[in-house]
Design a protein around this motif. Structure first.
Motif, PDB file in Angstrom:
ATOM      1  N   SER A 120      12.351 -17.593  -0.179  1.00 12.03           N
ATOM      2  CA  SER A 120      12.764 -16.487  -0.913  1.00 12.03           C
ATOM      3  C   SER A 120      12.618 -15.221  -0.280  1.00 12.03           C
ATOM      4  O   SER A 120      11.604 -15.025   0.835  1.00 12.03           O
ATOM      5  CB  SER A 120      12.092 -16.457  -2.044  1.00 12.03           C
ATOM      6  OG  SER A 120      10.685 -16.548  -2.135  1.00 12.03           O
ATOM      7  N   THR A 121      13.163 -14.175  -0.556  1.00 13.59           N
ATOM      8  CA  THR A 121      12.934 -12.597   0.051  1.00 13.59           C
ATOM      9  C   THR A 121      11.681 -12.352   0.186  1.00 13.59           C
ATOM     10  O   THR A 121      10.887 -11.711   1.408  1.00 13.59           O
ATOM     11  CB  THR A 121      13.618 -11.567  -0.883  1.00 13.59           C
ATOM     12  OG1 THR A 121      14.978 -11.830  -1.114  1.00 13.59           O
ATOM     13  CG2 THR A 121      13.577 -10.207  -0.142  1.00 13.59           C
ATOM     14  N   VAL A 122      10.546 -12.519  -0.897  1.00 15.38           N
ATOM     15  CA  VAL A 122       9.039 -12.089  -0.591  1.00 15.38           C
ATOM     16  C   VAL A 122       8.491 -13.030   0.279  1.00 15.38           C
ATOM     17  O   VAL A 122       7.585 -12.606   0.737  1.00 15.38           O
ATOM     18  CB  VAL A 122       8.790 -11.860  -1.938  1.00 15.38           C
ATOM     19  CG1 VAL A 122       8.242 -13.371  -2.521  1.00 15.38           C
ATOM     20  CG2 VAL A 122       7.376 -11.259  -1.881  1.00 15.38           C
ATOM     21  N   ASN A 123       8.916 -14.120   0.694  1.00 12.60           N
ATOM     22  CA  ASN A 123       8.042 -14.869   1.295  1.00 12.60           C
ATOM     23  C   ASN A 123       8.440 -15.123   2.866  1.00 12.60           C
ATOM     24  O   ASN A 123       8.058 -15.844   3.599  1.00 12.60           O
ATOM     25  CB  ASN A 123       8.293 -16.418   0.739  1.00 12.60           C
ATOM     26  CG  ASN A 123       7.599 -16.716  -0.631  1.00 12.60           C
ATOM     27  OD1 ASN A 123       6.406 -16.017  -0.567  1.00 12.60           O
ATOM     28  ND2 ASN A 123       8.201 -17.299  -1.182  1.00 12.60           N
ATOM     29  N   GLY A 143       3.730  -9.043   9.425  1.00  9.44           N
ATOM     30  CA  GLY A 143       5.099  -8.078   9.641  1.00  9.44           C
ATOM     31  C   GLY A 143       5.488  -7.699  11.086  1.00  9.44           C
ATOM     32  O   GLY A 143       4.765  -8.125  12.100  1.00  9.44           O
ATOM     33  N   LYS A 144       6.663  -7.318  11.131  1.00 13.83           N
ATOM     34  CA  LYS A 144       7.025  -6.997  12.744  1.00 13.83           C
ATOM     35  C   LYS A 144       6.078  -5.618  13.420  1.00 13.83           C
ATOM     36  O   LYS A 144       6.153  -5.474  14.506  1.00 13.83           O
ATOM     37  CB  LYS A 144       8.683  -6.434  12.388  1.00 13.83           C
ATOM     38  CG  LYS A 144       9.497  -7.708  12.237  1.00 13.83           C
ATOM     39  CD  LYS A 144      10.892  -7.334  12.243  1.00 13.83           C
ATOM     40  CE  LYS A 144      12.004  -8.426  12.086  1.00 13.83           C
ATOM     41  NZ  LYS A 144      13.270  -7.895  11.963  1.00 13.83           N
ATOM     42  N   VAL A 146       8.338  -8.407   5.270  1.00 13.64           N
ATOM     43  CA  VAL A 146       7.188  -7.945   4.814  1.00 13.64           C
ATOM     44  C   VAL A 146       7.080  -6.515   5.246  1.00 13.64           C
ATOM     45  O   VAL A 146       6.541  -5.931   4.481  1.00 13.64           O
ATOM     46  CB  VAL A 146       6.293  -8.582   6.014  1.00 13.64           C
ATOM     47  CG1 VAL A 146       4.644  -7.970   5.699  1.00 13.64           C
ATOM     48  CG2 VAL A 146       5.997 -10.148   5.698  1.00 13.64           C
ATOM     49  N   ASP A 147       7.847  -6.011   6.240  1.00 11.00           N
ATOM     50  CA  ASP A 147       7.822  -4.404   6.214  1.00 11.00           C
ATOM     51  C   ASP A 147       8.389  -3.685   5.306  1.00 11.00           C
ATOM     52  O   ASP A 147       7.803  -2.805   4.519  1.00 11.00           O
ATOM     53  CB  ASP A 147       8.580  -4.026   7.760  1.00 11.00           C
ATOM     54  CG  ASP A 147       7.859  -4.638   8.966  1.00 11.00           C
ATOM     55  OD1 ASP A 147       7.683  -5.789   8.921  1.00 11.00           O
ATOM     56  OD2 ASP A 147       7.637  -3.900   9.771  1.00 11.00           O
ATOM     57  N   THR A 148       9.435  -4.134   4.552  1.00  9.92           N
ATOM     58  CA  THR A 148      10.173  -3.483   3.440  1.00  9.92           C
ATOM     59  C   THR A 148       9.388  -3.624   2.249  1.00  9.92           C
ATOM     60  O   THR A 148       9.641  -2.835   1.215  1.00  9.92           O
ATOM     61  CB  THR A 148      11.357  -3.878   3.503  1.00  9.92           C
ATOM     62  OG1 THR A 148      11.775  -5.338   3.387  1.00  9.92           O
ATOM     63  CG2 THR A 148      12.574  -3.572   4.470  1.00  9.92           C
ATOM     64  N   TYR A 149       8.865  -4.857   2.173  1.00 11.78           N
ATOM     65  CA  TYR A 149       7.844  -5.297   1.035  1.00 11.78           C
ATOM     66  C   TYR A 149       6.660  -4.344   1.022  1.00 11.78           C
ATOM     67  O   TYR A 149       6.556  -3.566  -0.209  1.00 11.78           O
ATOM     68  CB  TYR A 149       7.320  -6.559   1.069  1.00 11.78           C
ATOM     69  CG  TYR A 149       6.408  -7.011   0.004  1.00 11.78           C
ATOM     70  CD1 TYR A 149       6.849  -6.979  -1.302  1.00 11.78           C
ATOM     71  CD2 TYR A 149       5.127  -7.416   0.158  1.00 11.78           C
ATOM     72  CE1 TYR A 149       6.306  -7.305  -2.782  1.00 11.78           C
ATOM     73  CE2 TYR A 149       4.361  -7.845  -0.965  1.00 11.78           C
ATOM     74  CZ  TYR A 149       4.946  -7.689  -2.352  1.00 11.78           C
ATOM     75  OH  TYR A 149       4.252  -8.287  -3.351  1.00 11.78           O
ATOM     76  N   LEU A 150       6.233  -3.952   2.032  1.00  7.82           N
ATOM     77  CA  LEU A 150       4.832  -2.824   2.093  1.00  7.82           C
ATOM     78  C   LEU A 150       5.629  -1.436   1.610  1.00  7.82           C
ATOM     79  O   LEU A 150       4.815  -0.777   0.803  1.00  7.82           O
ATOM     80  CB  LEU A 150       4.381  -3.020   3.396  1.00  7.82           C
ATOM     81  CG  LEU A 150       3.230  -1.808   3.455  1.00  7.82           C
ATOM     82  CD1 LEU A 150       2.204  -2.128   2.600  1.00  7.82           C
ATOM     83  CD2 LEU A 150       2.763  -1.910   4.935  1.00  7.82           C
ATOM     84  N   LEU A 160       4.608   3.415   8.982  1.00  8.49           N
ATOM     85  CA  LEU A 160       4.213   2.482   8.321  1.00  8.49           C
ATOM     86  C   LEU A 160       2.762   2.050   8.673  1.00  8.49           C
ATOM     87  O   LEU A 160       1.877   1.584   7.934  1.00  8.49           O
ATOM     88  CB  LEU A 160       5.127   1.278   7.884  1.00  8.49           C
ATOM     89  CG  LEU A 160       4.968   0.420   6.846  1.00  8.49           C
ATOM     90  CD1 LEU A 160       5.133   1.284   5.531  1.00  8.49           C
ATOM     91  CD2 LEU A 160       6.287  -0.708   6.671  1.00  8.49           C
ATOM     92  N   GLU A 161       2.870   1.567  10.106  1.00  8.55           N
ATOM     93  CA  GLU A 161       1.695   1.169  10.810  1.00  8.55           C
ATOM     94  C   GLU A 161       0.476   2.137  10.731  1.00  8.55           C
ATOM     95  O   GLU A 161      -0.863   1.756  10.274  1.00  8.55           O
ATOM     96  CB  GLU A 161       2.133   1.293  12.127  1.00  8.55           C
ATOM     97  CG  GLU A 161       0.915   0.680  13.209  1.00  8.55           C
ATOM     98  CD  GLU A 161       0.759  -0.882  13.026  1.00  8.55           C
ATOM     99  OE1 GLU A 161      -0.213  -1.332  13.856  1.00  8.55           O
ATOM    100  OE2 GLU A 161       1.699  -1.507  12.624  1.00  8.55           O
TER     101      GLU A 161
END
Length: 267
Positions: free
Chosen positions: A148-151, A198-199, A156-160, A205-206
């Motif tokens: 799923s999207t969150v997993n 994440g990437k 991960v980047d967009t989730y953060l 973001l970093e």
């Protein structure tokens, strides 16, 4: 049935709201399912309480097993203090376990270019609502999968990025909630997840993630030993931590490539 041109979930939600004619709005995702009285129970509650939003419980469905998510374990049905709702948003920023007055969406839209449109939107609706209530009934079944999207690591980047908007809202509008240990712990866990998965190709973001790690001195109680070591390395030996993470990422990528090549030549 209406369809959007770009196919994003946020755009689909916006189109549904635009085409709606009634006073209330509810949402459901295509992979999930609901009880027979889904709309009726929610509608009855929001009219009874005369609320802008009513929140209800749901089941998580994973590998055929049901896990009850009781949103407010000590709360009876009825009105809920907005501070309690805001604190719950860290784990419960979903639209599908709520019914909304449609007028709340005036000047509020779901982002059509983000994966986590609910996280970026629900807190705005909560902030705008004058009265929020709770219905202690389970009306929704949320089906979760490993892909799923969150997993998936690619998101991960967009989730953060989406989650940091929520934390920023809490920090600015409810600083006393933001300072709570459980909120700070969840923030550190979120950032650790991003750093390890994440990437990490977004400098802003970093930098934001590393600032949180170095300026938040709490150590989450639920951290595994590996995550605890990573957190301490990032705080006190960031160069070493990043070197080890980079090495791990390269090994993982090379192993993934080897498996892909082997899969091709073995057929």
């Amino acid at each position: 049935v209406y369809q959007t041109k770009d196919g994003s979930q946020g755009a689909a939600r916006n189109l549904g709201i635009l085409k709606s004619k009634g006073d209330y709005v509810m949402f459901a995702d295509s992979d999930d399912y609901v009880v027979n009285e889904f709309c009726q129970n929610a509608l009855t509650a929001i009219q009874k309480f005369n609320s802008d939003i009513v929140i209800f419980d749901y089941f998580i469905v994973k590998d055929g097993k049901l896990t009850l998510q009781n949103i407010f374990s000590k709360q009876v049905a009825g009105n809920v203090d907005k501070k309690i709702v805001v604190a719950s948003l860290i784990d419960e920023s979903f639209v599908w376990n709520k019914i909304f007055k449609r007028k709340l969406f005036s000047n509020i839209e779901f982002p059509s270019d983000e994966k986590y449109e609910d996280i970026s939107t629900v807190y705005k609706l909560i902030a705008k609502a004058k009265k929020i209530s709770y219905l202690n009934k389970t009306l929704y079944f949320y089906v979760t999968r490993s892909d799923s999207t969150v997993n998936t690591n690619t998101n991960v980047d967009t989730y953060l990025a989406s989650s940091l908007k929520l934390y920023s809202f809490i920090q600015n509008d409810y600083p006393e909630i933001y300072k709570r240990d459980e909120i700070q712990e969840s923030l550190v866990e979120l950032v650790l997840f991003y750093i390890s998965k994440g990437k990490r190709n977004d400098d802003f973001l970093e930098d934001k993630a590393m600032n949180i790690i170095t300026n938040t001195h709490i150590i989450p109680k639920q951290l595994s030993n590996k995550s605890r070591i990573l957190l301490l390395l990032l705080r006190y030996f960031p160069l070493l931590a990043n070197f080890l993470l980079s090495a791990k990422r390269k090994v993982t990528e090379n192993w993934g490539m080897r498996k892909w090549v082997w899969k091709i030549i073995s057929h």
